[in-house]
Design a protein around this motif. Sequence first.
Motif, PDB file in Angstrom:
ATOM      1  N   UNK A 197      80.024 -18.735  45.223  1.00 25.29           N
ATOM      2  CA  UNK A 197      79.874 -19.123  43.820  1.00 25.29           C
ATOM      3  C   UNK A 197      79.245 -20.504  43.796  1.00 25.29           C
ATOM      4  N   UNK A 198      78.078 -20.638  43.198  1.00 24.65           N
ATOM      5  CA  UNK A 198      77.381 -21.921  43.112  1.00 24.65           C
ATOM      6  C   UNK A 198      77.716 -22.575  41.784  1.00 24.65           C
ATOM      7  N   UNK A 199      78.298 -23.775  41.851  1.00 29.30           N
ATOM      8  CA  UNK A 199      78.783 -24.445  40.649  1.00 29.30           C
ATOM      9  C   UNK A 199      77.802 -25.491  40.110  1.00 29.30           C
ATOM     10  N   UNK A 200      76.833 -25.901  40.927  1.00 33.18           N
ATOM     11  CA  UNK A 200      75.960 -26.998  40.502  1.00 33.18           C
ATOM     12  C   UNK A 200      74.495 -26.631  40.723  1.00 33.18           C
ATOM     13  N   UNK A 201      73.656 -27.177  39.869  1.00 31.99           N
ATOM     14  CA  UNK A 201      72.211 -27.017  40.025  1.00 31.99           C
ATOM     15  C   UNK A 201      71.666 -28.084  40.971  1.00 31.99           C
ATOM     16  N   UNK A 202      70.540 -27.757  41.631  1.00 34.88           N
ATOM     17  CA  UNK A 202      69.826 -28.791  42.370  1.00 34.88           C
ATOM     18  C   UNK A 202      69.335 -29.860  41.399  1.00 34.88           C
ATOM     19  N   UNK A 203      69.187 -31.053  41.917  1.00 31.79           N
ATOM     20  CA  UNK A 203      68.707 -32.167  41.090  1.00 31.79           C
ATOM     21  C   UNK A 203      67.359 -32.634  41.630  1.00 31.79           C
ATOM     22  N   UNK A 204      66.357 -32.709  40.770  1.00 36.25           N
ATOM     23  CA  UNK A 204      65.052 -33.260  41.126  1.00 36.25           C
ATOM     24  C   UNK A 204      64.844 -34.527  40.300  1.00 36.25           C
ATOM     25  N   UNK A 205      64.644 -35.625  40.993  1.00 38.43           N
ATOM     26  CA  UNK A 205      64.398 -36.907  40.324  1.00 38.43           C
ATOM     27  C   UNK A 205      62.947 -37.301  40.592  1.00 38.43           C
ATOM     28  N   UNK A 206      62.189 -37.469  39.537  1.00 33.46           N
ATOM     29  CA  UNK A 206      60.796 -37.886  39.669  1.00 33.46           C
ATOM     30  C   UNK A 206      60.711 -39.411  39.624  1.00 33.46           C
ATOM     31  N   UNK A 207      60.410 -39.994  40.775  1.00 33.49           N
ATOM     32  CA  UNK A 207      60.272 -41.442  40.869  1.00 33.49           C
ATOM     33  C   UNK A 207      58.797 -41.810  40.726  1.00 33.49           C
ATOM     34  N   UNK A 208      58.531 -42.808  39.911  1.00 28.44           N
ATOM     35  CA  UNK A 208      57.154 -43.267  39.698  1.00 28.44           C
ATOM     36  C   UNK A 208      57.057 -44.758  39.970  1.00 28.44           C
ATOM     37  N   UNK A 209      55.877 -45.184  40.366  1.00 30.19           N
ATOM     38  CA  UNK A 209      55.621 -46.598  40.645  1.00 30.19           C
ATOM     39  C   UNK A 209      54.246 -46.957  40.067  1.00 30.19           C
ATOM     40  N   UNK A 210      54.201 -47.716  38.953  1.00 28.52           N
ATOM     41  CA  UNK A 210      52.908 -48.060  38.338  1.00 28.52           C
ATOM     42  C   UNK A 210      52.317 -49.347  38.903  1.00 28.52           C
ATOM     43  N   UNK A 211      50.982 -49.380  38.998  1.00 24.98           N
ATOM     44  CA  UNK A 211      50.243 -50.572  39.406  1.00 24.98           C
ATOM     45  C   UNK A 211      49.189 -50.868  38.331  1.00 24.98           C
ATOM     46  N   UNK A 212      48.968 -52.111  37.993  1.00 28.13           N
ATOM     47  CA  UNK A 212      47.942 -52.406  36.988  1.00 28.13           C
ATOM     48  C   UNK A 212      46.543 -52.085  37.500  1.00 28.13           C
ATOM     49  N   UNK A 213      45.696 -51.529  36.623  1.00 26.87           N
ATOM     50  CA  UNK A 213      44.327 -51.188  37.011  1.00 26.87           C
ATOM     51  C   UNK A 213      43.432 -52.412  37.080  1.00 26.87           C
ATOM     52  N   UNK A 214      43.692 -53.375  36.222  1.00 26.96           N
ATOM     53  CA  UNK A 214      42.797 -54.520  36.125  1.00 26.96           C
ATOM     54  C   UNK A 214      43.441 -55.729  36.780  1.00 26.96           C
ATOM     55  N   UNK A 215      42.717 -56.355  37.696  1.00 21.02           N
ATOM     56  CA  UNK A 215      43.225 -57.478  38.450  1.00 21.02           C
ATOM     57  C   UNK A 215      42.246 -58.639  38.348  1.00 21.02           C
ATOM     58  N   UNK A 216      42.789 -59.813  38.216  1.00 17.66           N
ATOM     59  CA  UNK A 216      41.963 -61.011  38.117  1.00 17.66           C
ATOM     60  C   UNK A 216      42.037 -61.800  39.422  1.00 17.66           C
TER      61      UNK A 216
END
Length: 253
Positions: A82-101
């Motif tokens: 008997x399976x009581x829990x669902x798998x968990x998928x966590x989407x991790x993101x990491x943003x970087x700025x496109x414009x650099x000075x």
Amino acid sequence: MVNITECLGRTMSDFGFILPDDNTKDNQCFDQAYSQQFGIATFQFNFSSTTNNCEAQTFMNSTHLTYGVPVWFQYNSTYDRVILYNDIIVNYTCPFPRFLNATLDVGLYPITSPDRLTVVRFGTYILTMQLFKYSNFTGPYTVSDLPIQIKVGTPLYIGASIMGPDPQLFSMKIDSCYVTPRSDPNDPIKYNVISDGCPVSWFNSIHFIRDGEGLVAYFSMNAFRIGRYSQVHLHCTFSLCAGICPTSCTGIR
């Protein structure tokens, strides 16, 4: 990197969830697990497209470049009827700025007779600009070359490189450059030499050697003097593109 405290990790194990380092089949972007702080486990993931079978994704909007990777916390149902829990998928993101000075923190002293060009220092971070001695962009100037003398009209060879973005997915281009008589990029006295990726009409000595193809850019320009001021400082803005950067100039680059 994903940090999990000892208490949370023990609780997840008690409820039958498999941590990422024990499930590398589903977590194909997983790299290694270690602990820099007592009681905290750190799980490191790769965001590079060069990693075999890694499902990391990239997203780009008008301001940021974002890497994303799914992290599985799978419920261990091997011995359960008997399976009581669902798998968990966590989407991790990491943003970087496109414009650099970046600022070429090099003080030039152009004069109309025997000239002096002084390199104050090189600033390095993610984005680096350098002034080179030769037209093949070798022999970068260093502090040991001071003082440097150069005449107005002498070609200056400038290169820029950026560390970090995936070289298989992104390129860098020069958006704009301007000069000021002082090192402050916000100096009210400034003259544009590159605008919207193209040389300005009054300054025709700009030559793009490499721009918008890969993570390195090279261009040359002739040294000039700003009125009564003794120094010239160059400031540039660069941006990242997906693939090869489109050409924005109608003339020869």
